[in-house]
Design a protein around this motif. Structure first.
Motif, PDB file in Angstrom:
ATOM      1  N   TYR A   7     -16.945 -90.168  95.807  1.00  0.00           N
ATOM      2  CA  TYR A   7     -17.812 -89.406  94.144  1.00  0.00           C
ATOM      3  C   TYR A   7     -18.934 -90.795  93.935  1.00  0.00           C
ATOM      4  CZ  TYR A   7     -14.420 -86.100  93.490  1.00  0.00           C
ATOM      5  OH  TYR A   7     -13.068 -85.559  94.393  1.00  0.00           O
ATOM      6  N   ALA A   8     -18.300 -91.926  94.086  1.00  0.00           N
ATOM      7  CA  ALA A   8     -19.377 -93.200  94.200  1.00  0.00           C
ATOM      8  C   ALA A   8     -20.409 -93.125  93.965  1.00  0.00           C
ATOM      9  CB  ALA A   8     -18.366 -94.399  94.678  1.00  0.00           C
ATOM     10  N   SER A   9     -21.110 -92.441  95.105  1.00  0.00           N
ATOM     11  CA  SER A   9     -22.824 -92.355  95.170  1.00  0.00           C
ATOM     12  C   SER A   9     -23.755 -91.789  94.005  1.00  0.00           C
ATOM     13  CB  SER A   9     -23.016 -92.015  96.648  1.00  0.00           C
ATOM     14  OG  SER A   9     -22.399 -91.039  97.280  1.00  0.00           O
ATOM     15  N   VAL A  10     -22.580 -90.602  93.542  1.00  0.00           N
ATOM     16  CA  VAL A  10     -23.624 -89.644  92.886  1.00  0.00           C
ATOM     17  C   VAL A  10     -23.241 -89.753  92.008  1.00  0.00           C
ATOM     18  CG1 VAL A  10     -23.904 -87.931  94.339  1.00  0.00           C
ATOM     19  CG2 VAL A  10     -21.609 -87.638  93.622  1.00  0.00           C
ATOM     20  N   THR A  11     -21.586 -90.164  91.213  1.00  0.00           N
ATOM     21  CA  THR A  11     -21.094 -90.682  89.846  1.00  0.00           C
ATOM     22  C   THR A  11     -20.502 -91.764  89.316  1.00  0.00           C
ATOM     23  OG1 THR A  11     -20.599 -88.332  89.906  1.00  0.00           O
ATOM     24  CG2 THR A  11     -19.677 -89.349  88.214  1.00  0.00           C
ATOM     25  N   PRO A  12     -21.059 -92.985  89.842  1.00  0.00           N
ATOM     26  CA  PRO A  12     -20.958 -94.069  89.481  1.00  0.00           C
ATOM     27  C   PRO A  12     -19.562 -93.707  87.957  1.00  0.00           C
ATOM     28  CG  PRO A  12     -22.840 -94.060  90.153  1.00  0.00           C
ATOM     29  CD  PRO A  12     -22.485 -93.225  89.536  1.00  0.00           C
ATOM     30  N   ALA A  13     -18.902 -95.304  88.642  1.00  0.00           N
ATOM     31  CA  ALA A  13     -17.771 -95.550  87.258  1.00  0.00           C
ATOM     32  C   ALA A  13     -17.466 -96.263  87.271  1.00  0.00           C
ATOM     33  CB  ALA A  13     -16.409 -93.670  87.168  1.00  0.00           C
ATOM     34  N   PRO A  14     -16.952 -96.899  85.619  1.00  0.00           N
ATOM     35  CA  PRO A  14     -16.091 -98.193  86.035  1.00  0.00           C
ATOM     36  C   PRO A  14     -14.657 -97.724  86.575  1.00  0.00           C
ATOM     37  CG  PRO A  14     -16.527 -97.067  83.917  1.00  0.00           C
ATOM     38  CD  PRO A  14     -17.292 -96.636  85.017  1.00  0.00           C
ATOM     39  N   ALA A  15     -13.778 -98.792  87.029  1.00  0.00           N
ATOM     40  CA  ALA A  15     -12.595 -98.387  87.759  1.00  0.00           C
ATOM     41  C   ALA A  15     -11.350 -98.323  86.816  1.00  0.00           C
ATOM     42  CB  ALA A  15     -12.205-100.228  88.611  1.00  0.00           C
ATOM     43  N   LEU A  16     -10.436 -97.879  87.325  1.00  0.00           N
ATOM     44  CA  LEU A  16      -8.652 -97.898  86.848  1.00  0.00           C
ATOM     45  C   LEU A  16      -8.199 -97.975  87.874  1.00  0.00           C
ATOM     46  CD1 LEU A  16      -7.061 -95.064  87.548  1.00  0.00           C
ATOM     47  CD2 LEU A  16      -9.039 -94.199  86.072  1.00  0.00           C
ATOM     48  N   GLU A  17      -7.093 -98.730  87.217  1.00  0.00           N
ATOM     49  CA  GLU A  17      -6.118 -99.089  88.348  1.00  0.00           C
ATOM     50  C   GLU A  17      -5.312 -97.733  89.337  1.00  0.00           C
ATOM     51  OE1 GLU A  17      -2.845-101.727  89.499  1.00  0.00           O
ATOM     52  OE2 GLU A  17      -3.707-102.124  87.538  1.00  0.00           O
ATOM     53  N   VAL A  18      -4.911 -97.601  90.435  1.00  0.00           N
ATOM     54  CA  VAL A  18      -4.210 -96.466  91.234  1.00  0.00           C
ATOM     55  C   VAL A  18      -2.872 -97.225  91.463  1.00  0.00           C
ATOM     56  CG1 VAL A  18      -3.953 -94.851  92.201  1.00  0.00           C
ATOM     57  CG2 VAL A  18      -5.723 -94.562  91.294  1.00  0.00           C
ATOM     58  N   ARG A  19      -1.443 -96.851  91.654  1.00  0.00           N
ATOM     59  CA  ARG A  19      -0.966 -96.819  91.882  1.00  0.00           C
ATOM     60  C   ARG A  19       0.799 -96.966  92.332  1.00  0.00           C
ATOM     61  NH1 ARG A  19      -0.807 -99.457  87.505  1.00  0.00           N
ATOM     62  NH2 ARG A  19       0.962 -99.121  86.762  1.00  0.00           N
ATOM     63  N   SER A  20       0.900 -96.656  93.104  1.00  0.00           N
ATOM     64  CA  SER A  20       2.487 -95.944  94.197  1.00  0.00           C
ATOM     65  C   SER A  20       4.210 -96.564  94.086  1.00  0.00           C
ATOM     66  CB  SER A  20       2.014 -95.488  95.459  1.00  0.00           C
ATOM     67  OG  SER A  20       3.169 -94.069  96.202  1.00  0.00           O
ATOM     68  N   ASP A  21       4.824 -96.048  94.439  1.00  0.00           N
ATOM     69  CA  ASP A  21       5.695 -96.486  94.713  1.00  0.00           C
ATOM     70  C   ASP A  21       6.260 -96.207  95.809  1.00  0.00           C
ATOM     71  OD1 ASP A  21       6.550 -97.679  91.849  1.00  0.00           O
ATOM     72  OD2 ASP A  21       8.159 -95.820  91.426  1.00  0.00           O
ATOM     73  N   ASP A  22       5.685 -94.887  96.340  1.00  0.00           N
ATOM     74  CA  ASP A  22       5.400 -94.506  97.637  1.00  0.00           C
ATOM     75  C   ASP A  22       4.577 -95.125  98.354  1.00  0.00           C
ATOM     76  OD1 ASP A  22       7.921 -93.263  96.226  1.00  0.00           O
ATOM     77  OD2 ASP A  22       6.228 -91.107  96.369  1.00  0.00           O
ATOM     78  N   LEU A  23       3.936 -95.541  98.308  1.00  0.00           N
ATOM     79  CA  LEU A  23       1.960 -96.400  99.186  1.00  0.00           C
ATOM     80  C   LEU A  23       1.851 -97.584  98.784  1.00  0.00           C
ATOM     81  CD1 LEU A  23       0.626 -92.304  98.748  1.00  0.00           C
ATOM     82  CD2 LEU A  23       2.096 -92.652 100.164  1.00  0.00           C
ATOM     83  N   HIS A 160     -17.864 -85.129  83.471  1.00  0.00           N
ATOM     84  CA  HIS A 160     -17.482 -85.477  82.610  1.00  0.00           C
ATOM     85  C   HIS A 160     -16.426 -87.050  82.613  1.00  0.00           C
ATOM     86  CE1 HIS A 160     -17.833 -82.403  80.526  1.00  0.00           C
ATOM     87  NE2 HIS A 160     -18.045 -81.324  81.046  1.00  0.00           N
ATOM     88  N   THR A 161     -16.700 -87.424  83.892  1.00  0.00           N
ATOM     89  CA  THR A 161     -15.857 -88.612  84.365  1.00  0.00           C
ATOM     90  C   THR A 161     -15.835 -89.940  83.681  1.00  0.00           C
ATOM     91  OG1 THR A 161     -15.469 -87.665  86.635  1.00  0.00           O
ATOM     92  CG2 THR A 161     -15.429 -90.464  85.666  1.00  0.00           C
ATOM     93  N   LEU A 162     -14.884 -90.710  83.027  1.00  0.00           N
ATOM     94  CA  LEU A 162     -15.310 -91.501  82.089  1.00  0.00           C
ATOM     95  C   LEU A 162     -15.025 -92.605  83.083  1.00  0.00           C
ATOM     96  CD1 LEU A 162     -13.328 -91.152  78.895  1.00  0.00           C
ATOM     97  CD2 LEU A 162     -15.905 -91.207  79.061  1.00  0.00           C
ATOM     98  N   ALA A 163     -13.971 -92.546  83.220  1.00  0.00           N
ATOM     99  CA  ALA A 163     -13.613 -94.030  85.117  1.00  0.00           C
ATOM    100  C   ALA A 163     -13.230 -93.498  86.090  1.00  0.00           C
ATOM    101  CB  ALA A 163     -11.835 -95.089  83.865  1.00  0.00           C
ATOM    102  N   ARG A 164     -12.500 -94.752  87.637  1.00  0.00           N
ATOM    103  CA  ARG A 164     -11.935 -93.637  88.555  1.00  0.00           C
ATOM    104  C   ARG A 164     -11.255 -94.464  89.500  1.00  0.00           C
ATOM    105  NH1 ARG A 164     -16.819 -90.568  89.444  1.00  0.00           N
ATOM    106  NH2 ARG A 164     -16.742 -92.325  90.447  1.00  0.00           N
ATOM    107  N   GLY A 165     -10.417 -94.295  89.324  1.00  0.00           N
ATOM    108  CA  GLY A 165      -9.921 -95.265  90.768  1.00  0.00           C
ATOM    109  C   GLY A 165      -9.309 -94.995  92.392  1.00  0.00           C
ATOM    110  N   SER A 166      -9.233 -95.374  93.126  1.00  0.00           N
ATOM    111  CA  SER A 166      -8.415 -95.107  94.024  1.00  0.00           C
ATOM    112  C   SER A 166      -7.257 -95.556  95.119  1.00  0.00           C
ATOM    113  CB  SER A 166      -9.103 -94.581  95.165  1.00  0.00           C
ATOM    114  OG  SER A 166     -10.036 -95.386  95.293  1.00  0.00           O
ATOM    115  N   LEU A 167      -6.102 -95.405  95.769  1.00  0.00           N
ATOM    116  CA  LEU A 167      -5.727 -95.478  96.456  1.00  0.00           C
ATOM    117  C   LEU A 167      -5.576 -94.802  97.559  1.00  0.00           C
ATOM    118  CD1 LEU A 167      -1.510 -96.551  95.673  1.00  0.00           C
ATOM    119  CD2 LEU A 167      -2.181 -95.183  97.760  1.00  0.00           C
ATOM    120  N   THR A 168      -5.899 -95.591  98.807  1.00  0.00           N
ATOM    121  CA  THR A 168      -6.594 -95.122 100.308  1.00  0.00           C
ATOM    122  C   THR A 168      -5.137 -95.488 101.026  1.00  0.00           C
ATOM    123  OG1 THR A 168      -8.182 -95.803  99.833  1.00  0.00           O
ATOM    124  CG2 THR A 168      -7.394 -95.219 102.526  1.00  0.00           C
TER     125      THR A 168
END
Length: 175
Positions: A7-23, A160-168
């Motif tokens: 989504y970054a190239s079409v809808t830039p957004a501030p970052a939020l943090e994404v974490r996981s206990d499994d990944l 409608h996106t205010l912020a976005r984050g990811s985990l790869t």
């Protein structure tokens, strides 16, 4: 470095943090979260997020394979309308009939199933990235027909996106 956020190239957004206990970001995806055809269990991983704007009214979560040999990637999971007070999903929440919060909307993935489906890259397609993306949304509910696709969710998130984050995480094709 490749940007895993489709989504970054079409809808830039501030970052939020994404974490996981499994990944662990950048690591191999454990087998339990992969396709049953290769010994997995189609179990969606635990996800948690923080650092989103106070104006957030809901969240959307998806899992995307940008390396699928389709020309457009492959969507493994797409959920919208997660209430703003929910900041994590437990392991297995994406199963058919799983423990998603009330009011959440699971759209059909690219296999037309309303659930998380684990990775199983096709033979010969090499190593794939699986990107779990969390979107902070500025409305309590996106008005999306439940039979539409994750592409329609992405289109609505553009507005409608205010912020976005990811985990790869990574998974290899089983040849």
């Amino acid at each position: 470095m490749i940007n895993d956020d489709p989504y970054a190239s079409v809808t830039p957004a501030p970052a939020l943090e994404v974490r996981s206990d499994d990944l662990r970001h950048g690591a191999e995806m454990p087998l339990i979260f992969r396709d049953p055809q290769i010994g997995g269990a189609n179990t969606s991983p635990h996800l948690t997020w923080s650092g989103f704007p106070v104006e957030t009214k809901s969240f959307a979560v998806n899992c995307y394979d940008p390396d699928a040999p389709t020309g457009v990637g492959f969507m493994h999971w797409a959920v919208a309308n997660i209430p703003a007070e929910v900041t994590s999903l437990p392991t297995g929440a994406g199963a058919l009939g799983g423990s998603l919060p009330a009011g959440s909307l699971t759209l059909p993935n690219d296999l037309r199933m309303r659930q998380y489906i684990g990775p199983n890259p096709p033979p010969g397609s090499g190593r794939h990235r699986y990107v779990f993306i969390v979107h902070a949304v500025d409305v309590p509910q996106l008005d999306i027909d439940a039979d539409l696709t994750p592409v329609v969710l992405g289109f609505n998130l553009h507005f409608h996106t205010l912020a976005r984050g990811s985990l790869t995480v990574w998974a290899d094709a089983v040849d």
